[in-house]
Design a protein around this motif. Structure first.
Motif, mmCIF file in Angstrom:
data_model
loop_
_atom_site.group_PDB
_atom_site.id
_atom_site.type_symbol
_atom_site.label_atom_id
_atom_site.label_comp_id
_atom_site.label_asym_id
_atom_site.label_seq_id
_atom_site.Cartn_x
_atom_site.Cartn_y
_atom_site.Cartn_z
ATOM 1 N N LYS A 186 0.905 -1.002 -0.026
ATOM 2 C CA LYS A 186 0.237 0.185 0.144
ATOM 3 C C LYS A 186 0.746 1.186 -0.026
ATOM 4 C CE LYS A 186 -3.963 -2.106 2.510
ATOM 5 N NZ LYS A 186 -4.618 -2.133 3.667
ATOM 6 N N GLU A 190 -2.334 6.021 0.728
ATOM 7 C CA GLU A 190 -3.470 5.529 0.852
ATOM 8 C C GLU A 190 -3.555 4.868 2.425
ATOM 9 O OE1 GLU A 190 -5.035 0.730 -0.655
ATOM 10 O OE2 GLU A 190 -3.044 1.514 -1.445
ATOM 11 N N ARG A 193 -4.688 7.921 4.259
ATOM 12 C CA ARG A 193 -6.141 8.288 4.166
ATOM 13 C C ARG A 193 -6.908 7.435 4.935
ATOM 14 N NH1 ARG A 193 -5.840 8.512 -0.755
ATOM 15 N NH2 ARG A 193 -6.332 6.402 -1.465
ATOM 16 N N THR A 194 -6.628 6.019 4.862
ATOM 17 C CA THR A 194 -7.337 4.987 5.697
ATOM 18 C C THR A 194 -7.384 5.362 7.087
ATOM 19 O OG1 THR A 194 -7.055 3.430 3.904
ATOM 20 C CG2 THR A 194 -7.622 2.517 6.064
#
Length: 379
Positions: A186, A190, A193-194
């Motif tokens: 990842k 990403e 953001r998660t």
């Protein structure tokens, strides 16, 4: 093919600390992994392609349970008839070396990965020192994981046996092709953001057991003070809480679990995404043998804040790939974490050197070849 039995207290050590090592050695020896089973043992057997044996063993001292475990090991070694018994965790090593000596196993190897007595006081310290001396006495070969451990063993008169560090130290090295930005499943964006971390938030990461001995009370204190001072920062917390004597304070446990500025993700088999999402590793441990986490972070290009203890002060060169602070000092930790946020150019310079410091000294394949050479010299 000669038989090698690898003993650790918990299957977590087989899963994390010895990843890939057992499969490599199985090309040359019949390898058997022995440990307590927390649910990972069958997975280790499948991944490494070896046979595993479950052993009822716990980290804490219990005369009744430990005696039963010792008798089980004696029975097992008599049945298995190993050429080498190699152990590396404190409790597992003590019992394994005693049992192997009783069974006259030709080669009894003890890798000293950490000295628990360094974090103890009074009678507890004396007891743990005695346990180390017994373990070393029963072993035919004592292997300090790093130069700092070697120095401590000699300075504290734990053993008079010859002590030689394998390669540059560390029990397993690190697969830098796996721990790399390119291999990470990842992206940084990403993961952030998660987790709900904005791009402009300076993010620290800690990986490991969330206990007092790892400096977690000091980390909580420093983080709370940074936030109260208005610093825009967050902490990714990867690991697990332990309900034992080394437990952190209730207030700090609550902070780590529920603060919006702490992203607690629990135990993770793959820590690379969380390293990729962070700006720096913070690792304020009281004692280590030769910790794996700073190696992983360095391979991922992260500078580190570590304490001036065995292993950490060998992996990190102060001002080059990270910073070294005194252990047990929340004030020093706060100051250094604040410095990292206030001096981005300095952090970027350390980050640029972090990976090469690891690839040059701690590549997994190089450590495995040195380990194999040591085994083969046994006969």
């Amino acid at each position: 093919m000669k038989k090698l039995i690898r003993v650790t207290t918990s299957d977590i050590s087989l899963e994390l600390l010895l990843k890939g090592q057992l499969r490599f050695l199985s090309q040359y020896y019949e390898v058997v992994g022995v440990s307590a089973n927390t649910g990972l043992l069958s997975g280790v057997a499948k991944r490494e392609g070896i046979r595993t044996i479950e052993l009822s063993m716990r980290r804490e001292i219990s005369l009744r349970r430990d005696l039963a475990c010792l008798l089980h090991l004696i029975w097992m070694f008599r049945r298995e008839r190993p050429f080498i018994v190699h152990a590396n965790t404190p409790k597992g090593s003590l019992l394994a070396m005693m049992a192997a000596m009783v069974c006259r196993v030709p080669h009894r190897l003890y890798t000293v990965t950490g000295l628990r007595y360094q974090g103890a006081e009074g009678m507890g310290r004396k007891l743990l020192k005695t346990m180390e001396r017994i373990t070393c006495f029963c072993a035919t070969k004592v292997i300090p994981e790093g130069k700092g451990v070697r120095h401590t063993l000699l300075a504290d008169h734990i053993t008079s046996k010859p002590l030689k560090v394998i390669h540059y130290g560390n029990i397993n090295g690190i697969d830098t092709s796996h721990f790399s930005e390119e291999a990470c499943p990842k992206s940084r964006q990403e993961v952030r953001r998660t987790l709900g971390i904005d791009d402009d938030i300076f993010t620290f990461v800690f990986i490991g057991r969330i206990v007092r001995d790892k400096g977690m009370d000091e980390l909580a204190t420093a983080m709370i003070r940074l936030l109260n001072a208005g610093y825009r920062c967050s902490l990714i917390l990867v690991g697990w809480f332990e309900n034992e004597q080394d437990r952190i304070t209730e207030d700090h446990e609550y902070f780590f679990k529920y603060s919006e500025h702490v992203k607690y993700v629990g135990y993770q088999k793959d820590v690379r995404p969380y390293l990729a999402a962070a700006d720096a590793l913070v690792f304020p441990s009281y004692r280590e043998g030769f910790p794996h986490v700073p190696l992983e972070a360095g391979a991922m290009g992260l500078p580190a804040i570590v304490t001036d203890i065995n292993g950490c002060n060998e992996i990190v060169i102060d001002g080059v790939n990270g910073r070294i602070i005194p252990p047990r000092q929340a004030e020093a930790l706060y100051d250094m974490m604040a410095r990292f946020m206030e001096h981005p150019d300095e952090v970027a310079s350390m980050a640029s050197k972090a990976r090469s410091m690891i690839t040059d000294r701690y590549e997994h394949d190089d450590v495995m070849q040195a380990l194999l050479k040591m085994y083969q010299e046994l006969g």
